[in-house]
Design a protein around this motif. Sequence first.
Motif, PDB file in Angstrom:
ATOM      1  N   MET A  56       0.854  -1.166   0.000  1.00  0.00           N
ATOM      2  CA  MET A  56       0.000   0.000   0.000  1.00  0.00           C
ATOM      3  C   MET A  56       0.903   1.234   0.000  1.00  0.00           C
ATOM      4  SD  MET A  56      -3.036   1.213   2.608  1.00  0.00           S
ATOM      5  CE  MET A  56      -2.944  -0.313   3.438  1.00  0.00           C
ATOM      6  N   ASN A  57       0.471   2.276  -0.727  1.00  0.00           N
ATOM      7  CA  ASN A  57       1.208   3.524  -0.674  1.00  0.00           C
ATOM      8  C   ASN A  57       0.249   4.686  -0.479  1.00  0.00           C
ATOM      9  OD1 ASN A  57       0.124   4.167  -3.169  1.00  0.00           O
ATOM     10  ND2 ASN A  57       2.020   3.977  -4.285  1.00  0.00           N
ATOM     11  N   ALA A  58       0.770   5.784   0.013  1.00  0.00           N
ATOM     12  CA  ALA A  58      -0.028   6.969   0.264  1.00  0.00           C
ATOM     13  C   ALA A  58       0.760   8.190  -0.176  1.00  0.00           C
ATOM     14  CB  ALA A  58      -0.374   7.074   1.744  1.00  0.00           C
ATOM     15  N   LEU A  59       0.080   9.089  -0.881  1.00  0.00           N
ATOM     16  CA  LEU A  59       0.684  10.339  -1.314  1.00  0.00           C
ATOM     17  C   LEU A  59      -0.143  11.504  -0.797  1.00  0.00           C
ATOM     18  CD1 LEU A  59       1.575   9.492  -5.020  1.00  0.00           C
ATOM     19  CD2 LEU A  59       3.171   9.828  -3.145  1.00  0.00           C
ATOM     20  N   LEU A  60       0.548  12.488  -0.249  1.00  0.00           N
ATOM     21  CA  LEU A  60      -0.092  13.689   0.257  1.00  0.00           C
ATOM     22  C   LEU A  60       0.198  14.808  -0.739  1.00  0.00           C
ATOM     23  CD1 LEU A  60      -1.679  14.642   2.780  1.00  0.00           C
ATOM     24  CD2 LEU A  60       0.504  15.437   3.694  1.00  0.00           C
ATOM     25  N   TYR A  61      -0.868  15.413  -1.252  1.00  0.00           N
ATOM     26  CA  TYR A  61      -0.753  16.493  -2.229  1.00  0.00           C
ATOM     27  C   TYR A  61      -1.067  17.817  -1.541  1.00  0.00           C
ATOM     28  CZ  TYR A  61      -0.755  12.913  -5.838  1.00  0.00           C
ATOM     29  OH  TYR A  61      -0.431  11.838  -6.620  1.00  0.00           O
ATOM     30  N   LEU A  62      -0.046  18.652  -1.423  1.00  0.00           N
ATOM     31  CA  LEU A  62      -0.219  19.994  -0.883  1.00  0.00           C
ATOM     32  C   LEU A  62      -0.188  20.961  -2.059  1.00  0.00           C
ATOM     33  CD1 LEU A  62       2.299  19.583   2.044  1.00  0.00           C
ATOM     34  CD2 LEU A  62      -0.171  19.732   2.255  1.00  0.00           C
ATOM     35  N   PRO A  63      -1.007  22.013  -2.047  1.00  0.00           N
ATOM     36  CA  PRO A  63      -1.011  22.946  -3.171  1.00  0.00           C
ATOM     37  C   PRO A  63       0.381  23.523  -3.431  1.00  0.00           C
ATOM     38  CG  PRO A  63      -2.839  23.399  -1.698  1.00  0.00           C
ATOM     39  CD  PRO A  63      -1.956  22.387  -1.018  1.00  0.00           C
ATOM     40  N   GLN A  64       0.715  23.614  -4.699  1.00  0.00           N
ATOM     41  CA  GLN A  64       1.966  24.231  -5.160  1.00  0.00           C
ATOM     42  C   GLN A  64       3.224  23.493  -4.698  1.00  0.00           C
ATOM     43  OE1 GLN A  64       1.237  26.568  -7.308  1.00  0.00           O
ATOM     44  NE2 GLN A  64      -0.883  26.554  -6.669  1.00  0.00           N
ATOM     45  N   GLN A  65       3.095  22.202  -4.329  1.00  0.00           N
ATOM     46  CA  GLN A  65       4.252  21.407  -3.920  1.00  0.00           C
ATOM     47  C   GLN A  65       4.213  20.056  -4.614  1.00  0.00           C
ATOM     48  OE1 GLN A  65       4.920  21.089   0.310  1.00  0.00           O
ATOM     49  NE2 GLN A  65       4.030  23.101   0.689  1.00  0.00           N
ATOM     50  N   LEU A  66       5.353  19.394  -4.657  1.00  0.00           N
ATOM     51  CA  LEU A  66       5.401  18.035  -5.184  1.00  0.00           C
ATOM     52  C   LEU A  66       4.720  17.099  -4.191  1.00  0.00           C
ATOM     53  CD1 LEU A  66       9.082  17.910  -6.474  1.00  0.00           C
ATOM     54  CD2 LEU A  66       6.992  18.094  -7.846  1.00  0.00           C
ATOM     55  N   PRO A  67       4.104  16.004  -4.675  1.00  0.00           N
ATOM     56  CA  PRO A  67       3.477  15.039  -3.764  1.00  0.00           C
ATOM     57  C   PRO A  67       4.500  14.449  -2.794  1.00  0.00           C
ATOM     58  CG  PRO A  67       2.910  14.570  -6.047  1.00  0.00           C
ATOM     59  CD  PRO A  67       3.966  15.624  -6.072  1.00  0.00           C
ATOM     60  N   GLN A  68       4.068  14.209  -1.583  1.00  0.00           N
ATOM     61  CA  GLN A  68       4.923  13.634  -0.547  1.00  0.00           C
ATOM     62  C   GLN A  68       4.476  12.206  -0.257  1.00  0.00           C
ATOM     63  OE1 GLN A  68       4.782  16.060   2.976  1.00  0.00           O
ATOM     64  NE2 GLN A  68       4.870  17.947   1.796  1.00  0.00           N
ATOM     65  N   THR A  69       5.419  11.279  -0.283  1.00  0.00           N
ATOM     66  CA  THR A  69       5.110   9.903   0.101  1.00  0.00           C
ATOM     67  C   THR A  69       4.943   9.862   1.613  1.00  0.00           C
ATOM     68  OG1 THR A  69       6.378   9.046  -1.754  1.00  0.00           O
ATOM     69  CG2 THR A  69       5.925   7.518   0.058  1.00  0.00           C
ATOM     70  N   ILE A  70       3.857   9.239   2.049  1.00  0.00           N
ATOM     71  CA  ILE A  70       3.513   9.163   3.468  1.00  0.00           C
ATOM     72  C   ILE A  70       3.566   7.707   3.911  1.00  0.00           C
ATOM     73  CG2 ILE A  70       1.650   9.580   5.149  1.00  0.00           C
ATOM     74  CD1 ILE A  70       2.873  12.127   3.949  1.00  0.00           C
ATOM     75  N   GLU A  71       4.063   7.467   5.109  1.00  0.00           N
ATOM     76  CA  GLU A  71       4.036   6.125   5.695  1.00  0.00           C
ATOM     77  C   GLU A  71       2.587   5.667   5.775  1.00  0.00           C
ATOM     78  OE1 GLU A  71       5.832   2.839   6.751  1.00  0.00           O
ATOM     79  OE2 GLU A  71       6.997   4.665   6.457  1.00  0.00           O
ATOM     80  N   SER A  72       2.307   4.474   5.286  1.00  0.00           N
ATOM     81  CA  SER A  72       0.912   4.019   5.194  1.00  0.00           C
ATOM     82  C   SER A  72       0.396   3.329   6.461  1.00  0.00           C
ATOM     83  CB  SER A  72       0.746   3.093   3.993  1.00  0.00           C
ATOM     84  OG  SER A  72       1.562   1.965   4.125  1.00  0.00           O
ATOM     85  N   ASP A  73       1.187   3.293   7.525  1.00  0.00           N
ATOM     86  CA  ASP A  73       0.698   2.731   8.786  1.00  0.00           C
ATOM     87  C   ASP A  73      -0.539   3.490   9.242  1.00  0.00           C
ATOM     88  OD1 ASP A  73       2.865   1.041   8.755  1.00  0.00           O
ATOM     89  OD2 ASP A  73       4.018   2.183  10.222  1.00  0.00           O
ATOM     90  N   GLY A  74      -1.572   2.773   9.638  1.00  0.00           N
ATOM     91  CA  GLY A  74      -2.793   3.389  10.117  1.00  0.00           C
ATOM     92  C   GLY A  74      -3.758   3.787   9.019  1.00  0.00           C
ATOM     93  N   LEU A  75      -3.441   3.425   7.780  1.00  0.00           N
ATOM     94  CA  LEU A  75      -4.324   3.709   6.651  1.00  0.00           C
ATOM     95  C   LEU A  75      -4.762   2.391   6.040  1.00  0.00           C
ATOM     96  CD1 LEU A  75      -2.196   6.523   4.967  1.00  0.00           C
ATOM     97  CD2 LEU A  75      -4.193   6.806   6.444  1.00  0.00           C
TER      98      LEU A  75
END
Length: 99
Positions: free
Chosen positions: A1-20
């Motif tokens: 499993m992978n998770a990406l956090l998209y913040l406006p005007q920034q590159l996507p950040q890979t997030i630790e998927s623990d708890g998702l």
Amino acid sequence: MNALLYLPQQLPQTIESDGLSVQAGFAQVLERVAVLLDCTPELVDVLASGPGYVAYSIFDSEGEVNLSAMVAVTEISGVAFEAEDEDAVLRGTVLIVRG
């Protein structure tokens, strides 16, 4: 499993998927999602969900337009967003979890 956090005007950040989690046909708002979006669980909005993915945002966010998140959500869900339509754009932080 992978998770990406998209913040406006920034590159996507890979997030630790623990708890998702991603479950087919069922999108669950977990406490970790609210923490990552920096809001209360009541404000978490499930933008789209399907086999192997869930996209979350903050309900009725007044943040900046998030063009990279609109592209990513369109790619996984097949639902296009009109960047010119003020009522249809994604704003603020978006989290996409893929299973």
